[in-house]
Design an enzyme around this catalytic site. Structure first.
Site, mmCIF file in Angstrom:
data_model
loop_
_atom_site.group_PDB
_atom_site.id
_atom_site.type_symbol
_atom_site.label_atom_id
_atom_site.label_comp_id
_atom_site.label_asym_id
_atom_site.label_seq_id
_atom_site.Cartn_x
_atom_site.Cartn_y
_atom_site.Cartn_z
ATOM 1 N N GLY A 53 -42.257 -129.178 -5.369
ATOM 2 C CA GLY A 53 -42.858 -129.242 -6.571
ATOM 3 C C GLY A 53 -42.697 -130.548 -6.849
ATOM 4 N N CYS A 54 -41.650 -131.522 -7.934
ATOM 5 C CA CYS A 54 -41.294 -132.308 -8.443
ATOM 6 C C CYS A 54 -40.230 -133.260 -7.436
ATOM 7 C CB CYS A 54 -41.674 -132.406 -9.992
ATOM 8 S SG CYS A 54 -41.563 -134.395 -10.058
#
Length: 219
Positions: A53-54
């Site tokens: 993810g981020c």
């Protein structure tokens, strides 16, 4: 993607965004066992590369792991020519947002890093998505830096699958590819931008959950 979310935050404010989208997803550690097969402690600094993810969130969690010496945000899985934020965000480069972790294996093992990764740093059961961010660049992937790391990661995924610790199947893949550091403004983002809407909404709850679940290795 972070960009649409930030536009929403700017329009309605942080409080409104919490109401509209809910509290930070995954801000609670999943109770999972330690790895059965781990790498032995050895002198010198070792490297791990993880995507989940981020990279702001991943960096925020792992920079607080005791024994981690440095965390670099970047891109893995594609080419050097396309390793830029604008290109990766277009979801056409095969890159994943990733972090490179420099750690002391005499203090924290590779297996422990994987335990944090699966338990709290991200949700390994969501395909090409984490929280508000979606696309292949937000996929769950491990980039082993040695055959030994690959063996530990593969064994741990099998171990977690056998325990049924998660509500769904683990979608994390082992991949190969060079890691390329991200732009300077992405580095140490959590520490340098404590009031940034994304940090407040998603990263701070994640770090707090990590501290609550792993107090002995929180730094």
């Amino acid at each position: 993607m972070k960009k649409p979310l930030l536009a929403t935050l700017a329009a309605v404010g942080i409080a409104g965004a919490f109401i509209a989208t809910g509290t930070a997803q995954g801000a609670r550690a999943v109770v999972i066992p330690a790895v059965k097969t781990d790498l032995p402690a050895a002198p010198g600094i070792q490297t791990a590369v993880l995507a989940g993810g981020c990279f702001w969130t991943m960096e925020a969690v792992f920079e607080h792991v005791k024994g981690v010496k440095a965390v670099t945000t970047g891109y893995a899985g594609g080419t050097k020519a396309t390793a830029t934020y604008d290109q990766v965000s277009a979801e056409t480069t095969r890159h994943a947002e990733a972090i490179r972790i420099a750690y002391d294996p005499r203090i924290v093992s590779y297996g422990t890093l994987l335990r944090v990764y699966f338990s709290i740093a991200h949700d390994p059961t969501t395909l090409n998505r984490q929280g508000p961010d979606s696309g292949t660049s937000y996929r769950s992937a491990i980039f082993p830096q040695s055959p030994a790391q690959a063996q530990v990661a593969r064994a741990y995924i099998a171990q977690l699958g056998a325990t049924h610790a998660f509500s769904g199947p683990i979608v994390t893949k082992l991949e190969t590819g060079t890691f390329y550091p991200a732009e300077a403004y992405h580095q140490n983002f959590y520490d340098r931008n404590p009031t940034h809407p994304y940090v407040v909404m998603w990263d701070k709850p994640k770090v707090a959950a990590f501290r609550a679940a792993f107090p002995t290795i929180y730094s």
